[in-house]
Design an enzyme around this catalytic site. Sequence first.
Site, PDB file in Angstrom:
ATOM      1  N   ASP A 152      12.509 -22.124  85.527  1.00 50.05           N
ATOM      2  CA  ASP A 152      11.396 -22.996  85.142  1.00 50.05           C
ATOM      3  C   ASP A 152      10.822 -23.797  86.310  1.00 50.05           C
ATOM      4  OD1 ASP A 152      12.016 -22.161  82.590  1.00 50.05           O
ATOM      5  OD2 ASP A 152      12.106 -24.171  81.729  1.00 50.05           O
ATOM      6  N   HIS A 199      16.344 -23.480  87.180  1.00 49.37           N
ATOM      7  CA  HIS A 199      15.084 -23.979  87.746  1.00 49.37           C
ATOM      8  C   HIS A 199      14.876 -23.478  89.172  1.00 49.37           C
ATOM      9  CE1 HIS A 199      15.702 -26.759  84.381  1.00 49.37           C
ATOM     10  NE2 HIS A 199      14.390 -26.994  84.435  1.00 49.37           N
TER      11      HIS A 199
END
Length: 260
Positions: free
Chosen positions: A83, A230
């Site tokens: 992400d 992430h």
Amino acid sequence: MQARAILASVLAVALLLSGCAQPTRTITPAAAPKPVESTPPPTPKPHPSVTKPAKPPLRPLPAKLPSGLGRNTGVRPVALTFDDGPSPAWTPKVLDQLKAAKVTATFCVVGREAQRHPELVRRIVREGHQLCNHSWRHDLELARRPVGEIRADLDRTNKAIQKAVPGAKVSFYRQPGGRWTSEVVRVAKDLGMRPLHWSVDPQDWDKPTAATIGKRVHSATRPGAIVLLHDGGGDRAATLAACPKVIADLKQRFGITRLR
């Protein structure tokens, strides 16, 4: 002689009379100038205050996650998701690791980052990874806003992705922070995207050590899990350091697959 004296007397009298006949000249003093009256400056009129319309209140978050969220792969192998990118500092290094391990992942990209770094979006697609819309600016409250704002945000993000890679398929939408409402689920589906959640969150966004990230993923992962990691949004050195062992562990225990 006497006549001369008389004549002189007459002339003297005449001269005296002619001098007295001059009118007395009176000098009138000049009139003092009238004082100039000062005019006070006009008092400015206050501008009418413009009252902005009040923003509609945010909807409350539901007590539990709404239905319709993707939370597993539906098969034994697990899926990796990354992400908040693309990030020029971290995304290329994550892509290098995935390429070395011969696995693919789903990248949930933030619209304005895709706009800033279109070459990274192109590389993600070129190397066989999937794309997921992660909102324009990672607005944690987006799902609580009016439906029109939600739609505009998701549509703007899709357009930035499509501009970077014309024709690229954006199959999924992930709500920042996992703060879902039924409204954002509906808008995502209307735009042709499946709402994508996760089942494993090692909280690498909080910057724990690489060893802690690895332990959390190992202990929480079950068959069909969707793992949240992430590649953007901050310093991802710990995530990058954890990835080789995480990927090897998941490949060995479950296998790693693309989302369907």
